[in-house]
Write a protein that holds these residues in place. Structure first.
Motif, PDB file in Angstrom:
ATOM      1  N   ILE A 259     -41.669 -24.792  52.271  1.00 32.60           N
ATOM      2  CA  ILE A 259     -40.282 -25.031  51.851  1.00 32.60           C
ATOM      3  C   ILE A 259     -40.138 -26.396  51.196  1.00 32.60           C
ATOM      4  O   ILE A 259     -39.467 -26.567  50.189  1.00 32.60           O
ATOM      5  N   PHE A 260     -40.829 -27.389  51.747  1.00 36.82           N
ATOM      6  CA  PHE A 260     -40.744 -28.731  51.160  1.00 36.82           C
ATOM      7  C   PHE A 260     -41.601 -28.845  49.907  1.00 36.82           C
ATOM      8  O   PHE A 260     -41.256 -29.571  48.982  1.00 36.82           O
ATOM      9  N   LYS A 332     -29.738 -38.568  53.316  1.00 33.47           N
ATOM     10  CA  LYS A 332     -28.788 -38.356  54.414  1.00 33.47           C
ATOM     11  C   LYS A 332     -28.728 -36.892  54.799  1.00 33.47           C
ATOM     12  O   LYS A 332     -28.697 -36.540  55.970  1.00 33.47           O
ATOM     13  N   MET A 333     -28.690 -36.039  53.754  1.00 32.82           N
ATOM     14  CA  MET A 333     -28.603 -34.614  54.020  1.00 32.82           C
ATOM     15  C   MET A 333     -29.818 -34.140  54.789  1.00 32.82           C
ATOM     16  O   MET A 333     -29.703 -33.449  55.796  1.00 32.82           O
ATOM     17  N   LEU A 334     -31.006 -34.547  54.337  1.00 37.05           N
ATOM     18  CA  LEU A 334     -32.232 -34.129  55.025  1.00 37.05           C
ATOM     19  C   LEU A 334     -32.183 -34.558  56.486  1.00 37.05           C
ATOM     20  O   LEU A 334     -32.596 -33.829  57.378  1.00 37.05           O
ATOM     21  N   MET A 335     -31.647 -35.752  56.732  1.00 37.95           N
ATOM     22  CA  MET A 335     -31.631 -36.266  58.096  1.00 37.95           C
ATOM     23  C   MET A 335     -30.622 -35.553  58.983  1.00 37.95           C
ATOM     24  O   MET A 335     -30.703 -35.612  60.203  1.00 37.95           O
ATOM     25  N   SER A 336     -29.621 -34.901  58.363  1.00 40.72           N
ATOM     26  CA  SER A 336     -28.655 -34.196  59.198  1.00 40.72           C
ATOM     27  C   SER A 336     -29.019 -32.721  59.318  1.00 40.72           C
ATOM     28  O   SER A 336     -28.296 -31.946  59.894  1.00 40.72           O
ATOM     29  N   GLN A 337     -30.166 -32.358  58.722  1.00 34.52           N
ATOM     30  CA  GLN A 337     -30.594 -30.958  58.809  1.00 34.52           C
ATOM     31  C   GLN A 337     -31.612 -30.774  59.921  1.00 34.52           C
ATOM     32  O   GLN A 337     -32.253 -31.717  60.371  1.00 34.52           O
ATOM     33  N   ASN A 338     -31.741 -29.538  60.255  1.00 37.85           N
ATOM     34  CA  ASN A 338     -32.658 -29.172  61.316  1.00 37.85           C
ATOM     35  C   ASN A 338     -34.080 -29.120  60.764  1.00 37.85           C
ATOM     36  O   ASN A 338     -34.649 -28.056  60.572  1.00 37.85           O
ATOM     37  N   ILE A 339     -34.657 -30.285  60.460  1.00 36.68           N
ATOM     38  CA  ILE A 339     -36.018 -30.275  59.935  1.00 36.68           C
ATOM     39  C   ILE A 339     -36.939 -31.011  60.883  1.00 36.68           C
ATOM     40  O   ILE A 339     -36.517 -31.849  61.659  1.00 36.68           O
TER      41      ILE A 339
END
Lengths: 487, 231
Positions: A259-260, A332-339
């Motif tokens: 995915i990444f 910021k978005m990546l950090m607030s996602q379930n990753i």
């Protein structure tokens, strides 16, 4: 009115984010600028004596004149790739009581005062000085200089006329390549024809009027063309490219990092800056050609280690050094996602490794220069995979500078900080020192093996190092988010 | 569902947020109102563990947000455009978020169908990157992305800003439907008093980082808020 425009320009220049950089970076950029200017000055002062030495029986100016056609065609291609009319600048002025014709003159006039037009002056003026010292007639040299400046401006305006027209560009490139080819293979010597044109300037300086008229008429052609296009949906619009969505589902085979990876491929392909990095990494492949062909370097294997790291490491070094700043705009978005952070980092690692392997296979033709060179390249590739990729990931956790992906990649230093300079030391230093010690103590092969083994250790203990790296990134999370928020 | 205990944030001497206690029960539609610099976005950023509070902690569904990352699986959010990956098309962006939340492309396609009206055929199949969409359309994409993967908590910062009137009305409808079954907690901040009073059952007013009003929405709320903000 002109005074007001000049004031605006002044502010735009000195308040641009260009200067809001650290002292060290400004100094470095200044150094590069001076380097360029000095090289042009040296070219200007040096070319006449050099030509004299190479072909003493020919008039150096005639020789120079016969080559000028290549200079101007090359200049045009360079401009096509790099120079754009700054139409967006006048957007805020559109709604003010200023005539459109004045705005167009302003934009066109502004384009005259550009780096692309000043740089040639640093070559042409010294050449003229040298010519005067060689006892050419003063008026003739002045006419020649005036013609050169006019032709530079002619190129300037021609470039805007053909702006972004690929057919025009391909034809110019085609002409240039054809001229060079037929010249090189001696099919037909075209240089005398153009040479004579320029030669006549010295005899009849009044002819300098011709290029001047050309420059002025292209100015007005531009003016006429733009005058009716000063609209937001025409000349003053950002070009929106249609999205090209390529199916990347083949990447799913790579497992949970896919995915990444898919995202990174799109990141690289759809942004100017990253695209430049991608193509640059293939240019680095040719680095070896510069050095392997010269005997001076062939007797310095320790120096060749340095070169070989570059050959396969172009992508790893250029892309790796700015991780994770490539993702700064949506960090910021990546950090607030379930990753899982590990997967994010691992995808970058996979990308660097795959690219190194591809570049390694492309470097196989270097065997031509000797098996010993190829052995160093191989060791360098292993070192790039095992050590450099992991080290750059680790060093990336110190990156605190935001990167704007849409800015052009050429000479773009955004995102650069002390980190980028410090990392060079281990990346280049370790293999060079290792090789130096082992090859001096034991022999060439031992030196190569030492580099390869350091890389292998990195590969074997990858998971251990990855754990450390992940921990470091998570520790620095807030600082990184905060830093990437600063525009 | 969300407990904030003694939350404060200081930058040097300046205190931008100071909330002694704030409890948001499950299924509530919660509105945060305040002027610029009142601390709304700061509060959301702390709730999403994007900045650290100077003191205190926020507990989201029994998860202390800066101690564990488990809250991420059930929390969807959209704060601003920096949450979009601007070089992706909207579809790719939705698939990306979907994949992170365990949904395949087919799931996402079905999920997106319910938003056809909301998108007003300006988002899907346009062959445009997110960076080339208008502000309003970017916002639409961001809001819908925040709803992917059945989140239990939805956080939207200024969702009504930049939207056209029709979309504003549709968004209000969507938010109301979300909280209908009292399963999903929705947190919204807004400058627009009319919109928040319409969709939120509880409204908290922040001023210079502190809670100055905590109102259960009624017919008089809008008047009350208007007189509060009229100086």
């Amino acid at each position: 009115m002109i005074l007001r425009f000049l004031k605006l320009e002044w502010k735009q220049f000195f308040r641009s984010s260009y200067w809001q950089k650290s002292m060290a970076l400004n100094m470095l950029m200044g150094f590069f600028a001076i380097y360029f200017l000095v090289s042009f000055l040296a070219l200007g002062f040096g070319i006449i004596p050099i030509l004299k030495e190479f072909s003493p029986d020919v008039d150096p100016l005639q020789k120079l004149n016969s080559l000028l056609i290549f200079w101007f065609l090359g200049d045009l291609i360079f401009r096509y790739l790099m120079q754009k009319l700054p139409m967006m600048n006048i957007k805020p002025l559109l709604i003010l009581p200023i005539k459109k014709t004045i705005l167009v003159h302003y934009v066109l006039g502004k384009s005259v005062v550009s780096f692309f037009n000043f740089l040639p002056l640093f070559a042409f003026i010294p050449i003229s000085i040298m010519l005067l010292r060689e006892d050419y007639s003063t008026i003739g040299v002045l006419g020649w200089l005036a013609a050169m400046i006019s032709l530079t401006l002619f190129n300037n305006f021609i470039n805007f006329l053909i702006n972004k027209n690929n057919i025009a560009f391909t034809s110019i490139a085609f002409i240039l390549i054809t001229l060079i080819t037929i010249q090189y293979f001696g099919v037909y010597d075209i240089t005398p024809f153009f040479g004579h044109l320029f030669d006549s300037l010295i005899k009849t300086p009044l002819l300098a009027i011709v290029p001047l008229v050309l420059a002025i008429s292209t100015y007005f052609l531009n003016f006429k063309d733009l005058k009716n296009k000063v609209y937001l949906d025409d000349a003053i619009s950002k070009k929106i490219k249609e999205a090209n969505t390529v199916d990347l589902s083949w990447a799913d085979k790579l497992g949970d990092v896919s995915i990444f990876i898919k995202n990174d491929i799109r990141l690289i392909w759809r942004n100017k800056r990253t695209k430049t990095v991608f193509f640059m990494s293939f240019l680095f492949l040719f680095y070896g050609l510069l050095f392997f062909t010269q005997d001076t370097y062939n007797n310095m294997p320790t120096f060749l280690v340095f070169v070989c790291i570059f050959i396969t490491g172009g992508f790893t070094l250029n892309y790796g050094q700015f991780i994770p700043a490539w993702d700064s705009s949506h960090y910021k978005m990546l950090m607030s996602q379930n990753i899982r952070y590990r997967k994010f980092l691992e995808s970058k690692w996979v990308l660097m490794v795959v690219m190194t392997i591809i570049l390694y296979f492309l470097s196989i033709p270097y065997i031509y220069f000797g098996v010993d060179k190829f052995l160093i390249i191989t060791a360098g590739a292993i070192f790039n995979i095992g050590f450099n990729s992991l080290f750059l990931l680790y060093a990336g956790s110190f990156n605190r500078k935001r990167i704007d992906l849409n800015k052009s990649g050429f000479s773009n230093m955004q995102g650069t900080s002390a980190t980028q300079f410090l990392i060079i030391i281990p990346i280049m230093g370790i293999p060079t020192i290792l090789f130096f010690i082992f090859s001096k103590l034991i022999g060439f092969n031992a030196g190569v093996i030492a580099i390869a083994i350091t890389g292998l250790i990195g590969i074997l203990f990858k998971n251990y190092f990855m754990n450390l790296i992940e921990k470091k990134y998570l520790q620095d999370k807030y600082a990184t988010i905060h830093a990437f928020d600063q525009k | 569902m969300i407990q904030s205990i003694n939350i404060s944030k200081k930058y040097g001497q300046a205190e931008v947020l100071n909330i002694e206690s704030l409890d948001i029960p499950k299924g509530q539609s919660f509105g945060l109102v305040g002027n610029n610099g009142a601390g709304k976005t700061t509060y959301f950023n702390i709730l999403l563990d994007l900045i650290r509070p100077t003191t205190g902690e926020i507990i989201n569904n029994n998860v202390v947000v800066n101690k564990s990352e488990d809250w991420k699986t059930f929390t969807g959010s959209f704060i601003d455009e920096s949450f979009l990956i601007d070089y992706l098309t909207p579809e790719e962006y939705f698939y990306f978020i979907g994949e992170l939340r365990g949904m395949n492309t087919a799931d996402i396609d079905t999920f997106l169908q319910q938003f056809d009206e909301f998108f007003n055929s300006e988002i899907i199949g346009k062959k445009k990157y997110l960076r080339d969409l208008s502000k309003g359309n970017q916002k639409k994409a961001g809001i819908v992305a925040a709803l992917i993967g059945n989140p239990e908590v939805v956080i939207l910062d200024e969702p009504f800003a930049n939207l056209d009137p029709t979309t504003q009305i549709r968004l209000k409808q969507i938010i109301k439907e979300l909280t209908e079954n009292r399963e999903i907690t929705v947190l919204i901040s807004s400058h627009d008093l009319t919109h928040v009073t319409e969709v939120c059952e509880r409204i908290v007013v922040l001023e210079k980082g502190e809670i100055v009003k905590d109102i259960k929405t009624s017919a008089e709320t809008l008047k009350e808020l208007e007189s509060h903000f009229a100086v």
